[in-house]
Scaffold this active site. Sequence first.
Site, PDB file in Angstrom:
ATOM      1  N   GLU A 100       0.829  -1.214   0.000  1.00 29.28           N
ATOM      2  CA  GLU A 100       0.000   0.000   0.000  1.00 29.28           C
ATOM      3  C   GLU A 100       0.860   1.259   0.000  1.00 29.28           C
ATOM      4  OE1 GLU A 100      -2.733  -0.616   3.313  1.00 29.28           O
ATOM      5  OE2 GLU A 100      -4.035  -1.825   2.035  1.00 29.28           O
ATOM      6  N   ASP A 141      -8.183  -9.020   4.173  1.00 29.58           N
ATOM      7  CA  ASP A 141      -8.001  -7.859   5.036  1.00 29.58           C
ATOM      8  C   ASP A 141      -9.156  -7.725   6.033  1.00 29.58           C
ATOM      9  OD1 ASP A 141      -7.061  -5.563   6.110  1.00 29.58           O
ATOM     10  OD2 ASP A 141      -7.436  -4.282   4.372  1.00 29.58           O
ATOM     11  N   GLU A 143     -12.923  -2.080  11.621  1.00 30.49           N
ATOM     12  CA  GLU A 143     -12.900  -1.402  10.317  1.00 30.49           C
ATOM     13  C   GLU A 143     -13.980  -1.914   9.366  1.00 30.49           C
ATOM     14  OE1 GLU A 143      -9.109  -1.614   8.380  1.00 30.49           O
ATOM     15  OE2 GLU A 143      -9.852  -0.698   6.532  1.00 30.49           O
TER      16      GLU A 143
HETATM   17  C1  GCV Z   1      -2.728   0.750   8.395  1.00 32.53           C
HETATM   18  C2  GCV Z   1      -6.116  -2.053   5.546  1.00 32.53           C
HETATM   19  C3  GCV Z   1      -6.567  -0.741   6.101  1.00 32.53           C
HETATM   20  C4  GCV Z   1      -5.419   0.249   6.148  1.00 32.53           C
HETATM   21  C5  GCV Z   1      -4.282  -0.369   6.971  1.00 32.53           C
HETATM   22  C6  GCV Z   1      -3.881  -1.666   6.292  1.00 32.53           C
HETATM   23  C7  GCV Z   1      -2.785  -2.405   7.035  1.00 32.53           C
HETATM   24  O1  GCV Z   1      -5.837  -1.939   4.190  1.00 32.53           O
HETATM   25  O2  GCV Z   1      -7.629  -0.252   5.354  1.00 32.53           O
HETATM   26  O3  GCV Z   1      -5.885   1.425   6.735  1.00 32.53           O
HETATM   27  O4  GCV Z   1      -3.196   0.496   7.083  1.00 32.53           O
HETATM   28  O5  GCV Z   1      -4.992  -2.525   6.243  1.00 32.53           O
HETATM   29  O6  GCV Z   1      -3.113  -3.341   7.726  1.00 32.53           O
HETATM   30  O7  GCV Z   1      -1.640  -2.027   6.905  1.00 32.53           O
END
Ligand code: GCV
Length: 698
Positions: free
Chosen positions: A306, A385, A413
Site C-alpha cells: 500500500e 483484510d 474497520e
Molecule cells: C494501516 C487495511 C486498512 C489500512 C491499513 C492496512 C494495514 O488496508 O484499510 O488502513 O493500514 O490494512 O493493515 O496495513
Amino acid sequence: MYFKAWLNYDGELNENVRDYFQAVFSNYESNVFSKVNRQMYLHAMEEVKAAANSFLGKKPDEYDFIMNEENFTVIEEKYENTEEQKWKRGILLYYVPENQDNEESLSTDGAYEIKQYLDEEKRFDLWTVRASGGRGILYGTYALIRQAICDGKLTDTGVVKPSLALRMLNHWDNLDGSIERGYSGNSFFFSKNQILVDERTAFYARLLASVGINGVVINNVNVKDMATRLISPLYYAKLREMSELFAGYGIQLFMSLNFAAPMELGGLSGCDPLAEDVVRWWKEKMQEVYREIPNLGGFLVKADSEGRPGPFTYGRTHADGANMLAKEIAPYGGLIIWRCFVYNCKQDWRDKKTDRARAGYDNFMPLDGKFLDNVILQIKNGPMDFQVREPISPLFGGLRSTNQMLEVQIAQEYTGQQRHVCYLVPMWKEALDFHTYCKESDDRVQDIIKGKTFGGRNCGMAGVANTGDDPNWTGHDLAAANLYGFGRLSFDNNLSSEEIAREWISMTFPRTPIVMSNLLYILMNSWSTYEHYTSPLGIGWMVNPSYHYGPNVDGYEYDRWGTYHRADCKGIGIDRTSKGTGYSTQYQKQNAMMYEDVATCPDELLLFFHRILYTDRLKSGKTLIQHIYDTHFEGVEEVKEFIRLFCQLEGVLSEDVFQRILNRLTEQLSSAEEWRDVVNTYFYRKSGIEDEKSREIY
Ligand code: GCV
C-alpha cells in the site's frame, strides 16, 4: 475525562469474599527485586488496595514482611500484634524466588498461582498470589480480583501460565493525533506532533495489564511525516518516560518504523538493505535509540505494501530487509516484527487468474527459514483484510522455520466501525483453533504461535487497537468487550468466547441476571448478525471504498471494473480452486481438498472459494439467491431483537451508559436496513429472481 471501563470495581460483593480484602500482606522488600519487578509489585499492591477500597469503602490494613524461610511465622507475629486477631483473613502477595526448588513452573514469565493458605490453628486464612516475577504478581492479582467479582468466591488456580509469549496491541495512531481506522476519537498517545504521557497513559497501561497484554506498538504502521522522526532526539525523552511507565505494568513499548528512514531522516540517497551506508546508518541509529530508550521492545515494519517503501525497490527480498534490521537490533535484545500484509493493490481484476488472496503466501513462503531468530512474521488472520468472514491464512501451517504471530483487528474497520455491535472473540477463537494439518498433532494455529509445533521462540498474537480518547475508550461501550477479550484470549487460548463475555459483563456492568443474560445474548449473536445483513458467504468487501462503512456491492476500491466478486445475471463468487486462481492449493492437503470441492467447502466460505449460480442449492437446501434474501431480512430482525432486549435494561444500567448504547443500536438498525435493501436489490436486479416469500425488495 475517561471512564474506568472494567476496572471500576463497583457493586456489591459476596461478604465472604469481601472479608479477605480487609488486609493485604506483602513480602515486599526492595532489594529482592529488579527496579521493573518492584514497580510491578507495587502496582499489584495498589490494585488490591483499589479493589479493597471499592469493596469495603475503606483502605485495607497493610503488612509488609521480608522474605525468609519462616514467612508465616512473621505473619503470625503480625497477627499477634493486631487487636484480637482482627485480621483473620487477608490477601498475600507472595514473591517466590525463581531458583527456589520445585517452583520451576512459576518461572515462566507471567506465570502465577492463586492458593489458599490456612494455618493449622485456623487463626488466619490467606489467599496468596504466588509468582516469581513482577508480571506474574500483577496478573495473579488481577485474576484474584476477577474471581472475587465474577465468581463471588476465590479458588485455587494451580500454576497459570500465559498461552502465548507475546500479547501485543498495534495502535495505528498518527503523530498529529488522528488514528487510521480509529472509531473512538483521537489518539491519547499523540497530539499535534507531541507525545502525551499522563494519567490516562497510566490508566491505559493498567487496563492492558489487567488482561495480560505485554507489548504495545504506539504508532501507525504507515509511518509518514513526523512519525519517521520518532527515532530522533526530538522524541526520546518522552518515549523513555512512556516506556518506563509501561514497564511498570509489564508492557514493552514498540514502535513502527519507516523503512525509508535512512533517506527521510538520514539524508542518504537510498535505503537498500544491503548497501553499506544504509547498514551503517541503522547500526548507529539502533545504538542511539537503545541508549535513549533501553526498555524498547523493538519495531514493527510494514514494507512494500500500500505504497510503503521496502526492499523490493532494490531487488531485495523481505528477508534481506528484515534481517538487516534484526542484526542491528539484536545486541539490545530487540525484535523486528515484519508484516506479511504485502500485496499489489494495482492488480487488474479483469484477469481471472489475478488474486490478492494469494499474495501473502506467494511473497513469504519462499523465504521460510531465511529469517533471523529475532524476526517475527506477523500474519493477518485471513489472506485478504479483516473481512467479516475469511479463511485462515495458509501461511499458518505453510511456514515451518519462521517465528510467527497472528494479527487480528480489534478495531472494527469492516465490522461496523464500533457503531454496530460485533463481538469478535468468536472469530479469533476460530482462527486459534483452526487445524492446519501441517503435522499429525499440535497443528492448530494456536500451537504454531505458541512455538509448540515447530519450536519457534518469539511468537504470539497482535491486535489492532480499537481505543481512542473518547471517555469510554472504544466509542461503542460494547466494543470494549473486544479489547478485553483480545487480552484475555491471547493470555489464555483455552477460554471460550462465552466465558470471556461473561467476565467482561460482570466486570463492567451491574451484576444482575437480566444484565448478564441480555448482554450475553447480544454479544454472542452479534458477529453472525453482522454477517447476515452484510456480505454473504465469505465474498467480502461490498463496503463503500476507502472509509469502509455502509453497503456498496461493487465497492472494492482496488477494482475499478466492478468485477471483484464476479457477480453477473447467473451467479457470483470467485473460483479460487486449482481450476481458478489456485489459492486453495496453498493449504495443506486436507484443507486444500476441503476447500476445492463445493460439497465439502463450508457454506460460510462458499463464495470465497467458488463461483455459484443463484439457483444452486446450499447445504441448508436453500438456493443461493434465497439464502441472500433471507439472511439479509433476518439480520435486520436480529438487530431489532437486540434493541428489544437492550431496552429491558433501562433503569438497571446507568442512564448515560444506557443512552449511549441505545443510540448506537439505533444507528445499527438503520444501517442494517440500508445494507439489506442495497444488497437484496442488487441481486434481485442482477438475477431477476423473485423472493420466494414475496417480501418487498426495494
Ligand atoms: C494501516 C487495511 C486498512 C489500512 C491499513 C492496512 C494495514 O488496508 O484499510 O488502513 O493500514 O490494512 O493493515 O496495513
